[in-house]
Design a protein around this motif. Sequence first.
Motif, PDB file in Angstrom:
ATOM      1  N   TYR A  99      18.863   9.736  52.834  1.00 18.81           N
ATOM      2  CA  TYR A  99      18.425  10.399  54.069  1.00 18.81           C
ATOM      3  C   TYR A  99      18.308  11.912  53.847  1.00 18.81           C
ATOM      4  N   LEU A 100      19.297  12.489  53.172  1.00 22.73           N
ATOM      5  CA  LEU A 100      19.271  13.936  52.953  1.00 22.73           C
ATOM      6  C   LEU A 100      18.164  14.332  51.981  1.00 22.73           C
ATOM      7  N   ARG A 101      17.886  13.491  51.000  1.00 24.93           N
ATOM      8  CA  ARG A 101      16.790  13.794  50.073  1.00 24.93           C
ATOM      9  C   ARG A 101      15.453  13.818  50.818  1.00 24.93           C
ATOM     10  N   GLU A 102      15.307  12.917  51.783  1.00 31.05           N
ATOM     11  CA  GLU A 102      14.037  12.819  52.507  1.00 31.05           C
ATOM     12  C   GLU A 102      13.911  13.851  53.619  1.00 31.05           C
ATOM     13  N   HIS A 103      15.023  14.129  54.307  1.00 29.53           N
ATOM     14  CA  HIS A 103      14.927  14.952  55.520  1.00 29.53           C
ATOM     15  C   HIS A 103      15.663  16.303  55.437  1.00 29.53           C
ATOM     16  N   GLY A 104      16.516  16.479  54.442  1.00 25.74           N
ATOM     17  CA  GLY A 104      17.362  17.676  54.431  1.00 25.74           C
ATOM     18  C   GLY A 104      17.132  18.610  53.263  1.00 25.74           C
ATOM     19  N   TYR A 107      19.704  16.292  48.267  1.00 23.09           N
ATOM     20  CA  TYR A 107      21.119  15.947  48.330  1.00 23.09           C
ATOM     21  C   TYR A 107      21.846  16.878  47.378  1.00 23.09           C
ATOM     22  N   ALA A 215      21.516  13.275  60.249  1.00 22.28           N
ATOM     23  CA  ALA A 215      20.430  14.061  60.859  1.00 22.28           C
ATOM     24  C   ALA A 215      20.895  15.491  61.145  1.00 22.28           C
ATOM     25  N   GLN A 216      22.133  15.642  61.603  1.00 19.66           N
ATOM     26  CA  GLN A 216      22.679  16.975  61.846  1.00 19.66           C
ATOM     27  C   GLN A 216      22.818  17.760  60.543  1.00 19.66           C
ATOM     28  N   ALA A 218      21.113  17.306  57.785  1.00 22.82           N
ATOM     29  CA  ALA A 218      19.773  17.641  57.308  1.00 22.82           C
ATOM     30  C   ALA A 218      19.260  18.906  57.990  1.00 22.82           C
ATOM     31  N   GLU A 219      19.479  18.997  59.288  1.00 26.10           N
ATOM     32  CA  GLU A 219      19.082  20.198  60.037  1.00 26.10           C
ATOM     33  C   GLU A 219      19.826  21.431  59.507  1.00 26.10           C
ATOM     34  N   ARG A 222      18.379  22.498  56.062  1.00 21.05           N
ATOM     35  CA  ARG A 222      17.076  23.165  56.174  1.00 21.05           C
ATOM     36  C   ARG A 222      17.253  24.618  56.634  1.00 21.05           C
TER      37      ARG A 222
END
Length: 443
Positions: A99-104, A107, A215-216, A218-219, A222
């Motif tokens: 998830y972090l690789r895709e959205h954050g 990793y 999700a948090q 990842a935000e 970024r």
Amino acid sequence: MATQISQDRISERQALSPEQEQLLAEGSLADTAIQARPRDFYAAMRHGDPIHFDARLGSWLVTRHEDISAVQSDPVTFSVQHGYSEQQARGMRGEFEAYLREHGGGYFPDAIMSDPPYHTRIRRLMEQAFTAHRVKELEPRITEVVRGVIAEAIAKGDGKCDAVKDIAIPLTIRVIVEQLGLDPGMEAQISRWSVAVTAQIGAMQTRETMLENAAQIAELQRYLIAKMQACEENPSEDMISDLVHAEVTNADGTREKLTFAEAVSLVRATLIAGNDTTATAIGNLFYVLTTKPEMAELLEKVVDDERQLNRFIEEHLRNEPPVRALSRMTTREVVVNGTTIPANAHMLLVYGSGNDDESVFPEPRKFDITRANLGRHVAFGGGPHRCIGLALARMEVKVAAREIARQMANIRLAIPENEIRYTPSVATHTIESLPITFEKRVH
């Protein structure tokens, strides 16, 4: 063949009461009721089974001070890197990482939660942001921030507030935001991010909450990456710039920097550790001051004596350590205090229990700033992984205690003590909310 950890003696098991026997047989650090009020469980383990296998957590709990110290001093046999990795997003790490690789933005493994010799290099680079001189220089500005936050809570004018949500959390977030060079007014965001990051090592997530927390994070990543890229182009006087541009000179004269991925992980760790555990320590301070009037009286007596106030803070950290337990993993079969632990076994060093060990701290529940061995507490861990930000944390808690005593009087709980709720976590002992009443101190 098992490796034997050298110790002065193997602790003698004591006869337990039937209640303690039942607690050992049926209790678990995964129980939220035990997490909230763990001392009976700690005592049962220390006295009857000091290296206790918690079946619900699948972890060996190390509960006596001498055993915690022995494990911390041997990072080869007891790996921080593997222990932390195993604990992170427990049972769901692959999905969390993806998830972090895709959205954050990627990793980024926590570089400080690593093993020597790599950890030695990382720590040398990170120490440039936490020199004793720098921390001492920060005290006047941190005093202004703390004074302002408490004054804001008092200025509401109704003689009540939430000591955690209105003081402890915003106070520590404002301090670390300023030191890192982040944007002001981000208390709510950073509080959410802190909860999400800490939950990854709390061993209490469902898949749904793991994804919400991811999700948090990842935000958060970024946001930090954008700040760090700006600091690469235009360095400033803050900790992000310190870490992005940190260099050390090796024995052969070559100079070495952090990689960008390492710097991301360390900025993230500094932001979270720099506010979350310190806020917990200050929230716990309010808890003690509201439930033990003699503590409030003692604080008033020592508030203007720097040496005595420092001892008050050390005893508070021993008495109510914000970090409950941190992870290790065995790299081989090993015997600790007469108990054989298999290779690749997950362990938790239970600092809250070690600080209550009667063999080291007589009458551990007595708050005593005259203890000759105050410095032996393990609230900041120990060995090569002793908390790198401990000087800053100590100073923030000390300044908070001083300003509480100078600005607030007659502090009381506004709810029954048994209604206090704690964040579900095996990692920290964090009060979620602490409604209090108080009077503004008139000088």
